[in-house]
Write an enzyme that holds these catalytic residues in place. Structure first.
Site, PDB file in Angstrom:
ATOM      1  N   GLU A  92      -8.217   7.664   3.619  1.00  0.00           N
ATOM      2  CA  GLU A  92      -8.985   8.892   3.796  1.00  0.00           C
ATOM      3  C   GLU A  92      -9.656   9.308   2.481  1.00  0.00           C
ATOM      4  OE1 GLU A  92      -6.241  11.818   5.212  1.00  0.00           O
ATOM      5  OE2 GLU A  92      -5.595  10.592   6.922  1.00  0.00           O
ATOM      6  N   ASP A 123       8.733   3.852  -4.529  1.00  0.00           N
ATOM      7  CA  ASP A 123      10.096   3.471  -4.875  1.00  0.00           C
ATOM      8  C   ASP A 123      10.815   2.871  -3.662  1.00  0.00           C
ATOM      9  OD1 ASP A 123      12.355   3.719  -6.884  1.00  0.00           O
ATOM     10  OD2 ASP A 123      13.197   4.954  -5.291  1.00  0.00           O
TER      11      ASP A 123
END
Length: 552
Positions: free
Chosen positions: A274, A214
């Site tokens: 990751e 957002d």
């Protein structure tokens, strides 16, 4: 490989780390999708219940608007706990069930992270405002008043008025780009960045496949707190804020869009990497430089994967010239980036009403959306052709609309409940009175009614999504030969062993388009694509596309 990665791999979801490029993402506003427990508010188990329907559309992923713990002053975009589910939406166990069900259906799950600000009821803010020397004293944007007691600078809030709120505990102002109850986090503080990266890891460990970020360009503010310059009247527009809002009177040079944003995005991208096959789409809220920011934030491999700006979410008419101008600018300022296109979402008037579209126009511009270079977001109910609902002032929930009524009615008209059945007043959304009224106009457009009507817009959406999926050129291919000739837009997509010509007559009167040199054969007949002709001239009906495959 951890358990989550093993689960994804078992369902084939980790096979393509580039899955997001050209993906179609279905946005769910959870308050209004499906109520499973009869309290009038949609919830996570309601989404689980409707997963077969979502999968039937042919989308690749879902984006779920915020469901985190929140006082709901801005309906979840004011987070008080990033790592839990608000009880009105369910529990973490319900979320786990949602992830598992979505993956069974081959759908990836993206969640809406609101990182630029929190609720003023977040424990971080409670600690930060308690004193000027506690461990989180600098986690939010605090500043002393001017000598006369007024705010530190002229920055404004999107929700109206000053962007600064006085706090008697610290005898300082804090920054809020939105509601006064949504204080801005201080991204110049490394500990804040670390905490937000941990939030991302928390949800990735639970199996999410990515994020919608957002207000991605609001993260960092100018550390010197310099005044924003005025914006000339001729440059103002209401893409981000309604025309009656003085927010449009400034060029927001210092309150957002800061270069340090890129440094945080690089850290966020590193965190995502990751994990396998994770992607993020950023919302760029800027009325003047949205496409330039999109290009900056998605170039290379250190920003987010894709962004959407507000060019096709604005009220400006969707004409051939307009689309050509936007695509040309994207090619210029975001050639190394990736756009995510949308016509509707939870913050803007539904595009059927915004552009006053006929049923034919709705179908025509959907083929355009499916044939553009970039990814796509669809907003719940869009596939039903829902118009903006008319919500009476007494029923309004959105603080934005309440503040600027009646000149601006807010966002409730696009947030009314999804209509599943036409035989009851709640549209099959809930057994109780919904949090927003169901539009009577929407009831006849419910899923149950459209499933039984072969020519319904819902089936057109399914056909268009299947067409896009079946022609890989639309996922990652190039776009060239862009033209706007009168009311007819045309371009060529090339890639994945295919060359496809696309044209759309964007008017209510007949049009003509010339095919490029070469041999072409009609495809997309199920989408009302016009047939090719030996002389290369194609006659198009109102809002009719021509989609043709080069054969030699």
């Amino acid at each position: 490989m951890n358990a989550v990665a093993q689960m994804r791999a078992a369902k084939g979801l980790a096979a393509d780390a580039d899955w997001w490029r050209g993906a179609v993402i279905y946005q769910i506003y959870p308050r209004s999708f499906q109520d499973s427990n009869g309290d009038g508010i949609g919830d996570l188990l309601g989404i689980v219940e409707r997963m077969p329907y979502i999968a039937s559309l042919g989308v690749d992923a879902i984006w779920i608007s915020p469901f985190f713990t929140s006082p709901m002053k801005d309906f979840g975009y004011d987070v008080s706990d990033y790592c839990d589910v608000d009880p009105m939406f369910g529990t973490l166990a319900d979320f786990d069930a949602l992830i598992e069900t979505a993956h069974i259906y081959g759908l990836r799950v993206m969640i809406d992270l609101v990182l630029s600000h929190t609720s003023d009821q977040h424990p971080w803010f409670a600690e930060s405002r308690a004193s000027r020397d506690n461990d989180k004293a600098d986690w939010y944007v605090w500043a002393d008043p001017k000598p006369d007691g007024t705010p530190p600078n002229n920055w404004l809030s999107i929700f109206g008025g000053s962007g600064w709120q006085w706090d008697a505990r610290r005898c300082q102002y804090y920054l809020h780009n939105f509601l006064t109850s949504q204080p801005d986090l201080n991204f110049h503080c490394r500990a804040v960045q670390d905490a937000l990266l941990d939030v991302g890891r928390f949800w990735l460990d639970r199996g999410v496949d990515g994020f919608r970020l957002d207000t991605i360009n609001f993260y960092t503010h100018d550390a010197e707190l310099r005044d924003n310059p005025p914006l000339p009247p001729e440059d103002r527009n209401d893409t981000i804020a309604p025309a009656v809002n003085p927010y449009n009177h400034q060029r927001h040079l210092y309150s957002k869009n800061q270069p340090e944003n890129l440094e945080f995005l690089a850290r966020f991208r590193g965190m995502m990497e990751e994990y396998p096959a994770i992607a993020a789409v950023g919302e760029v809220g800027d009325a003047q430089y949205g496409l330039e920011i999109l290009g900056q934030y998605t170039a290379g491999e250190t920003g987010v994967h894709m962004c959407y700006a507000f060019e096709f979410l604005s009220k400006e008419a969707l004409t051939a010239t307009r689309v050509s101008e936007v695509l040309t600018k994207v090619a210029d300022v975001a050639a190394d980036g990736w756009a995510c296109w949308a016509f509707s979402n939870h913050d803007v008037m539904r595009h059927v009403t915004r552009w006053d579209l006929t049923p034919g126009a709705q179908r025509g511009i959907l083929t355009l959306l499916m044939c553009l270079r970039g990814s796509v977001c669809l907003y719940q109910g869009e596939e039903l052709g829902l118009p903006e609902a008319d919500v009476a002032f007494d029923d309004l929930q959105d603080p934005y609309g309440i503040e600027f009524w009646p000149e601006f009615k807010g966002r409730d008209g696009c947030r009314t409940p999804m209509v599943w059945q036409s035989d009851n007043q709640t549209g099959g959304f809930s057994a109780a009175r919904p949090w927003l009224p169901v539009s009577s106009e929407h009831l006849n457009m419910a899923v149950s009614a459209q499933e039984q009507a072969p020519d319904a817009v819902l089936h057109h959406y399914r056909k268009a999504l299947a067409f896009r999926r079946n022609h890989k050129v639309f996922a990652k291919g190039t776009l060239s030969g862009l033209k706007a000739e009168g009311d007819v837009l045309s371009f060529v997509r090339e890639g994945a062993g295919e060359t496809v010509f696309y044209a759309l007559n964007m008017s209510d009167t007949p049009g003509v388009v010339d095919l490029p040199a070469g041999n072409w054969t009609q495809i997309g007949a199920e989408l009302n694509s016009a047939g090719t002709s030996p002389d290369g001239r194609v006659h198009l009906g109102p809002w009719q596309p021509c989609i043709a495959l080069k054969t030699a």
